[in-house]
Design an enzyme around this catalytic site. Sequence first.
Site, short mmCIF file in Angstrom:
data_model
loop_
_atom_site.label_atom_id
_atom_site.label_comp_id
_atom_site.label_asym_id
_atom_site.label_seq_id
_atom_site.Cartn_x
_atom_site.Cartn_y
_atom_site.Cartn_z
CB SER A 16 49.24 25.20 74.52
OG SER A 16 49.37 25.36 73.10
CD GLU A 18 50.32 17.73 68.67
OE1 GLU A 18 49.68 18.75 68.09
OE2 GLU A 18 51.01 17.13 67.93
CG ASP A 110 47.70 12.82 57.36
OD1 ASP A 110 47.65 14.11 56.87
OD2 ASP A 110 48.66 12.46 58.39
CG PHE A 220 57.98 14.18 61.44
CD1 PHE A 220 56.74 13.67 61.10
CD2 PHE A 220 57.34 15.15 62.53
CE1 PHE A 220 55.31 13.91 61.54
CE2 PHE A 220 56.29 15.32 63.09
CZ PHE A 220 55.28 14.90 62.43
CG HIS A 270 50.60 24.03 70.16
ND1 HIS A 270 49.83 23.73 71.31
CD2 HIS A 270 50.51 22.86 69.41
CE1 HIS A 270 49.28 22.49 71.12
NE2 HIS A 270 49.60 22.07 70.05
#
Length: 301
Positions: A16, A18, A110, A220, A270
């Site tokens: 999949s 994102e 968050d 990140f 993913h």
Amino acid sequence: MHQKKNDAPRRDIIFSFEFFPPKSEEMEGQLWNAVRDLQDWNPEFVSVTYGAGGTTKAPTLSTVTRFLADTPFATASHLTCVSATKEETHQVIDSFRKAGVTHFVALRGDAPGGVGAPYQPHPGGYANAAELVAGLKQIGDFEISVSAYPEKHPESRDQAADIDMLKRKADNGADRALTQFFFDNDNFERYLEKVRAAGVKIPVVPGIMPIQNLTQLKRFAGACGTVIPAFLDERFAGYDDKPEERAKIAADVAAEQIEDLVRRGLHEFHLYTMNRAPLVSAVLNNLGFSRQTARSAGAAA
């Protein structure tokens, strides 16, 4: 790594994608160019992210609506419950359901102050993702994905507490968990053993991040608790000013990680596209897929 022309089409991996909502006209063009380029790969589904505190509700809804109207993708919307009452969250769910969404990626979200800021549940809202999953199940028969953290959520007391939260999400009706990206497969395998020992039976789908820019990725990763192994520095050393060679290494790294996980018994993945197509396509090519194979599989489904 590359598939020979006379090999049988690869069918042992489900994947999949994102995407995230664009924040400018230029990024809008980049997103839909990427979507067009990736369309033939026939992913199981795609997901669209949603900002903390509902900060991207409108762009997420707009993006998801276009995915549902203009692409063949089964499309899931991320959903958070941070800084919202249950009634406000239900209004968001209703607006997405009216747009045709039947699959949510249910997340706490968050803290409004950003990563590292203390989290305070809204007094009239869902306290966490496990409660949000239960709420979604009461509202409708949605497909629900949730998050998982092989290297522990940065705010969790320890990994046991983290896995307990995953179990609560599964017990409340989640269909699958999509993991934060990681690069240490041994660590993931140990994590998965603990997850299964805790009684979590839903699929735990590895999140794979093809490396667009290692320096940016490190920043990140530091915020979300992902460890960057030393071997990545070694693989990318000397290629800062060689974008074509660097992209080839990035595709090799991601494909090798997936192949190793397949050998360990995993078959669903993913991929975090970062709204860019070339590197994701290179990874899938390295794994032995072809666009024609993907189209044929989609037509036969």
